[in-house]
Design a protein around this motif. Sequence first.
Motif, PDB file in Angstrom:
ATOM      1  N   LEU A 220       0.834  -1.199   0.000  1.00  0.00           N
ATOM      2  CA  LEU A 220       0.000   0.000   0.000  1.00  0.00           C
ATOM      3  C   LEU A 220       0.870   1.250   0.000  1.00  0.00           C
ATOM      4  CD1 LEU A 220      -2.958   1.018   0.148  1.00  0.00           C
ATOM      5  CD2 LEU A 220      -2.683   1.081   2.643  1.00  0.00           C
ATOM      6  N   ALA A 221       1.947   1.222   0.773  1.00  0.00           N
ATOM      7  CA  ALA A 221       2.874   2.355   0.792  1.00  0.00           C
ATOM      8  C   ALA A 221       3.457   2.607  -0.595  1.00  0.00           C
ATOM      9  CB  ALA A 221       3.992   2.110   1.800  1.00  0.00           C
ATOM     10  N   ALA A 222       3.803   1.537  -1.291  1.00  0.00           N
ATOM     11  CA  ALA A 222       4.362   1.680  -2.630  1.00  0.00           C
ATOM     12  C   ALA A 222       3.331   2.223  -3.612  1.00  0.00           C
ATOM     13  CB  ALA A 222       4.890   0.333  -3.119  1.00  0.00           C
ATOM     14  N   ASP A 223       2.098   1.782  -3.464  1.00  0.00           N
ATOM     15  CA  ASP A 223       1.050   2.152  -4.421  1.00  0.00           C
ATOM     16  C   ASP A 223       0.485   3.548  -4.186  1.00  0.00           C
ATOM     17  OD1 ASP A 223       1.322  -0.324  -5.589  1.00  0.00           O
ATOM     18  OD2 ASP A 223      -0.436  -1.205  -4.615  1.00  0.00           O
ATOM     19  N   ARG A 224       0.467   3.995  -2.911  1.00  0.00           N
ATOM     20  CA  ARG A 224      -0.321   5.185  -2.623  1.00  0.00           C
ATOM     21  C   ARG A 224       0.413   6.243  -1.799  1.00  0.00           C
ATOM     22  NH1 ARG A 224      -6.455   4.321  -1.471  1.00  0.00           N
ATOM     23  NH2 ARG A 224      -6.245   6.553  -1.900  1.00  0.00           N
ATOM     24  N   SER A 225       1.724   6.138  -1.716  1.00  0.00           N
ATOM     25  CA  SER A 225       2.491   7.139  -0.978  1.00  0.00           C
ATOM     26  C   SER A 225       3.896   7.225  -1.553  1.00  0.00           C
ATOM     27  CB  SER A 225       2.546   6.785   0.514  1.00  0.00           C
ATOM     28  OG  SER A 225       3.514   5.784   0.768  1.00  0.00           O
ATOM     29  N   ALA A 226       4.695   8.110  -0.952  1.00  0.00           N
ATOM     30  CA  ALA A 226       6.093   8.234  -1.371  1.00  0.00           C
ATOM     31  C   ALA A 226       6.923   7.036  -0.953  1.00  0.00           C
ATOM     32  CB  ALA A 226       6.699   9.505  -0.789  1.00  0.00           C
ATOM     33  N   GLY A 227       6.456   6.305   0.080  1.00  0.00           N
ATOM     34  CA  GLY A 227       7.219   5.159   0.542  1.00  0.00           C
ATOM     35  C   GLY A 227       6.896   4.811   1.981  1.00  0.00           C
ATOM     36  N   ALA A 228       7.889   4.285   2.700  1.00  0.00           N
ATOM     37  CA  ALA A 228       7.640   3.718   4.028  1.00  0.00           C
ATOM     38  C   ALA A 228       8.614   4.262   5.065  1.00  0.00           C
ATOM     39  CB  ALA A 228       7.757   2.191   3.977  1.00  0.00           C
ATOM     40  N   HIS A 229       8.081   4.386   6.290  1.00  0.00           N
ATOM     41  CA  HIS A 229       8.864   4.803   7.450  1.00  0.00           C
ATOM     42  C   HIS A 229       8.650   3.770   8.558  1.00  0.00           C
ATOM     43  CE1 HIS A 229      10.612   7.141  10.639  1.00  0.00           C
ATOM     44  NE2 HIS A 229       9.459   7.394  11.234  1.00  0.00           N
ATOM     45  N   PRO A 230       9.325   2.611   8.447  1.00  0.00           N
ATOM     46  CA  PRO A 230       9.144   1.555   9.453  1.00  0.00           C
ATOM     47  C   PRO A 230       9.942   1.842  10.719  1.00  0.00           C
ATOM     48  CG  PRO A 230      10.633   0.804   7.746  1.00  0.00           C
ATOM     49  CD  PRO A 230      10.170   2.176   7.334  1.00  0.00           C
ATOM     50  N   TYR A 231       9.408   1.369  11.836  1.00  0.00           N
ATOM     51  CA  TYR A 231       9.970   1.650  13.167  1.00  0.00           C
ATOM     52  C   TYR A 231      10.366   0.337  13.823  1.00  0.00           C
ATOM     53  CZ  TYR A 231      10.088   3.877  17.841  1.00  0.00           C
ATOM     54  OH  TYR A 231      10.453   4.360  19.079  1.00  0.00           O
TER      55      TYR A 231
ATOM     56  N   ALA B  79      12.632   4.904   4.677  1.00  0.00           N
ATOM     57  CA  ALA B  79      13.235   5.720   5.739  1.00  0.00           C
ATOM     58  C   ALA B  79      12.990   5.079   7.095  1.00  0.00           C
ATOM     59  CB  ALA B  79      12.652   7.130   5.700  1.00  0.00           C
ATOM     60  N   PRO B  80      13.720   4.010   7.428  1.00  0.00           N
ATOM     61  CA  PRO B  80      13.516   3.368   8.723  1.00  0.00           C
ATOM     62  C   PRO B  80      14.051   4.204   9.882  1.00  0.00           C
ATOM     63  CG  PRO B  80      15.398   2.400   7.620  1.00  0.00           C
ATOM     64  CD  PRO B  80      14.759   3.345   6.632  1.00  0.00           C
ATOM     65  N   GLU B  81      13.428   4.032  11.035  1.00  0.00           N
ATOM     66  CA  GLU B  81      13.954   4.573  12.295  1.00  0.00           C
ATOM     67  C   GLU B  81      14.989   3.602  12.833  1.00  0.00           C
ATOM     68  OE1 GLU B  81      13.978   4.129  16.724  1.00  0.00           O
ATOM     69  OE2 GLU B  81      13.186   2.778  15.196  1.00  0.00           O
ATOM     70  N   LEU B  82      15.996   4.121  13.516  1.00  0.00           N
ATOM     71  CA  LEU B  82      17.010   3.287  14.161  1.00  0.00           C
ATOM     72  C   LEU B  82      17.310   3.836  15.543  1.00  0.00           C
ATOM     73  CD1 LEU B  82      19.233   1.100  14.234  1.00  0.00           C
ATOM     74  CD2 LEU B  82      20.748   2.752  13.091  1.00  0.00           C
ATOM     75  N   GLY B  83      17.033   3.046  16.572  1.00  0.00           N
ATOM     76  CA  GLY B  83      17.362   3.436  17.934  1.00  0.00           C
ATOM     77  C   GLY B  83      18.861   3.342  18.169  1.00  0.00           C
TER      78      GLY B  83
END
Length: 291
Positions: A152-163, A184-188
Amino acid sequence: MTSGAQQQDIGRVGVWNMRLGQGDSEFQGENREAAAELDELGYGAIWLGGSPPVASAVPLLAATRRLTVATGILSVWNQPAAEVAQNIADLEAGAAERFLLGLGVSHAPITEGYAHPYAKMVEFLDGLDSAPAPVPAGRRVLAALGPRMLKLAADRSAGAHPYLVTVEHVAQARAALGPGKLLAPELGVVLDSDLGRARATARGALSMYLQLPNYVNNWRRLGFTEEDFADGGSNQLLDALFAIGDAADVRTRVAAYHEAGADHVAIQVLRPDTVLPRAEWRELAAAMPLD
């Protein structure tokens, strides 16, 4: 940033922080000052944690001249889509182009009325598209973890921000998104050379997320087991989810995320207190390439 985000450049490394998005008046002065410094240091984006409204970005956009301010993430259960779209339309010219809408479905244990999260996200995206002031797909990203939400992120947005994801998940997410989409993943990050103490800090940060099924199920898909989720998280789980050690160790992990397919890594510096980690942001900016 990739072409899927319509030339909105967020650089290779950003900062994820929950306090910067809080509206408490006691924090506002330091938050604006810190945002301006992050801009000067060369970070590409500030990600506001804790499901902040669009209004939380306004003072930071005003305090900066170059970097993007993003929600990381705004819960789709908190406001109607048309209202969010109007809030974005109301941003001042110049600042609006530096705002990125990160969206997520949150989690059942902390969301009243939580049901059918995928359908809720589709409905919300439909609302953004049909609003009087639509939010273009290239100016929104989804907090996607599993295959369905990544598509869905690929189809309907700029991409993904996984946490809270691993290098392996980054590679899987890149394959699912395909080329030309932002990942654009988050990294602790725990900057502490004492491994035992650093892992204790990481466990403190992880404890709440171990109660949230969306994260735990994603870690199961990556091969972690119930033993990894006991007692605050196994060392194996901690070392996979967090960059622990000195600035060189963090630089190495960020590079691994980039090599696995990330366009941008949003580093979240973790401390055992609530102080803004400004010294750590400076140290990391000096230790790694930010663009």
